[in-house]
Design a protein around this motif. Structure first.
Motif, PDB file in Angstrom:
ATOM      1  N   VAL A 175      31.442  42.126  43.698  1.00 31.32           N
ATOM      2  CA  VAL A 175      31.610  40.590  44.119  1.00 31.32           C
ATOM      3  C   VAL A 175      32.618  40.203  43.881  1.00 31.32           C
ATOM      4  O   VAL A 175      33.289  40.095  42.431  1.00 31.32           O
ATOM      5  N   VAL A 176      33.720  39.680  44.136  1.00 29.43           N
ATOM      6  CA  VAL A 176      34.834  38.896  43.598  1.00 29.43           C
ATOM      7  C   VAL A 176      34.387  37.360  43.995  1.00 29.43           C
ATOM      8  O   VAL A 176      34.347  37.024  45.430  1.00 29.43           O
ATOM      9  N   SER A 177      34.775  36.788  42.961  1.00 29.85           N
ATOM     10  CA  SER A 177      34.657  35.233  43.800  1.00 29.85           C
ATOM     11  C   SER A 177      35.531  34.379  44.285  1.00 29.85           C
ATOM     12  O   SER A 177      36.709  35.178  44.725  1.00 29.85           O
ATOM     13  N   PRO A 178      34.790  33.635  45.256  1.00 33.36           N
ATOM     14  CA  PRO A 178      35.824  33.284  46.297  1.00 33.36           C
ATOM     15  C   PRO A 178      37.096  33.005  45.607  1.00 33.36           C
ATOM     16  O   PRO A 178      38.351  32.837  46.543  1.00 33.36           O
ATOM     17  N   ASP A 179      37.155  31.643  44.496  1.00 37.04           N
ATOM     18  CA  ASP A 179      38.377  31.208  43.964  1.00 37.04           C
ATOM     19  C   ASP A 179      39.450  31.805  43.401  1.00 37.04           C
ATOM     20  O   ASP A 179      40.347  31.975  43.060  1.00 37.04           O
ATOM     21  N   GLY A 180      39.099  33.400  43.133  1.00 33.73           N
ATOM     22  CA  GLY A 180      40.079  34.510  42.400  1.00 33.73           C
ATOM     23  C   GLY A 180      39.951  34.227  41.437  1.00 33.73           C
ATOM     24  O   GLY A 180      40.649  35.233  40.531  1.00 33.73           O
ATOM     25  N   LYS A 181      38.882  33.524  40.233  1.00 34.44           N
ATOM     26  CA  LYS A 181      38.766  34.051  39.072  1.00 34.44           C
ATOM     27  C   LYS A 181      37.880  35.068  37.937  1.00 34.44           C
ATOM     28  O   LYS A 181      38.541  35.364  36.927  1.00 34.44           O
ATOM     29  N   TRP A 182      36.896  35.917  38.831  1.00 32.02           N
ATOM     30  CA  TRP A 182      36.464  37.129  38.734  1.00 32.02           C
ATOM     31  C   TRP A 182      35.844  37.348  39.321  1.00 32.02           C
ATOM     32  O   TRP A 182      36.348  37.726  40.692  1.00 32.02           O
ATOM     33  N   GLN A 183      35.581  38.848  38.998  1.00 34.22           N
ATOM     34  CA  GLN A 183      34.836  39.777  39.381  1.00 34.22           C
ATOM     35  C   GLN A 183      33.850  40.712  38.789  1.00 34.22           C
ATOM     36  O   GLN A 183      33.345  40.564  38.019  1.00 34.22           O
ATOM     37  N   SER A 184      32.674  41.142  39.969  1.00 32.35           N
ATOM     38  CA  SER A 184      31.541  40.920  38.995  1.00 32.35           C
ATOM     39  C   SER A 184      30.993  42.219  39.477  1.00 32.35           C
ATOM     40  O   SER A 184      30.807  42.456  40.799  1.00 32.35           O
ATOM     41  N   VAL A 185      30.726  43.578  38.902  1.00 37.74           N
ATOM     42  CA  VAL A 185      30.486  44.348  39.726  1.00 37.74           C
ATOM     43  C   VAL A 185      29.092  44.792  38.736  1.00 37.74           C
ATOM     44  O   VAL A 185      28.243  44.850  37.992  1.00 37.74           O
TER      45      VAL A 185
END
Length: 129
Positions: A16-26
């Protein structure tokens, strides 16, 4: 027994990638796995500042790589983050996370997330069924 490979999870809906592009989480372990918690490998990209407030979850975070800091928005205290640092949000702490370099974090959430959550306006995950 549940066995998953990070690289395979990165190529699936578990990433999952944050809508603002600051982080991603697997999200390697989710509510549907019935373990009572979820387990994520999260990347905060270099130079990013994120404000979170997990009102519905407790979180433990272990830094595997990178450098940054976490600031408590409750009392203004700032704590450095580097490989080997563990921080625990045991009081639904409002906090700001800053990544001086790319942070690679192992995160545990209780209660577990379902998989596609992103932060609401308060910086929290909603409780989803």
């Amino acid at each position: 027994m549940i066995v998953r490979d990070l690289h395979e999870c990165e190529q699936s809906e578990r990433k999952v990638v944050s809508p603002d592009g600051k982080w991603q989480s697997v999200r390697m372990l989710l509510k549907g796995d019935n373990m009572g918690y979820s387990f994520h490998i999260t990347t905060i990209f270099a130079g990013q500042e994120c404000q979170f407030h997990y009102q519905n979850h407790f979180e433990s975070v272990f830094c595997m790589a990178g450098e940054g800091e976490i600031e408590s928005r409750e009392d203004g205290k700032i704590y450095p983050i580097k490989p080997g640092t563990l921080y625990n949000l045991n009081e639904h702490d409002r906090h700001t996370l800053r990544a001086f370099s790319e942070l690679k974090l192992a995160c545990v959430f209780n209660p577990p997330v379902t998989g596609q959550e992103v932060h609401n306006a308060e910086g929290a995950y909603e409780l989803l069924d």
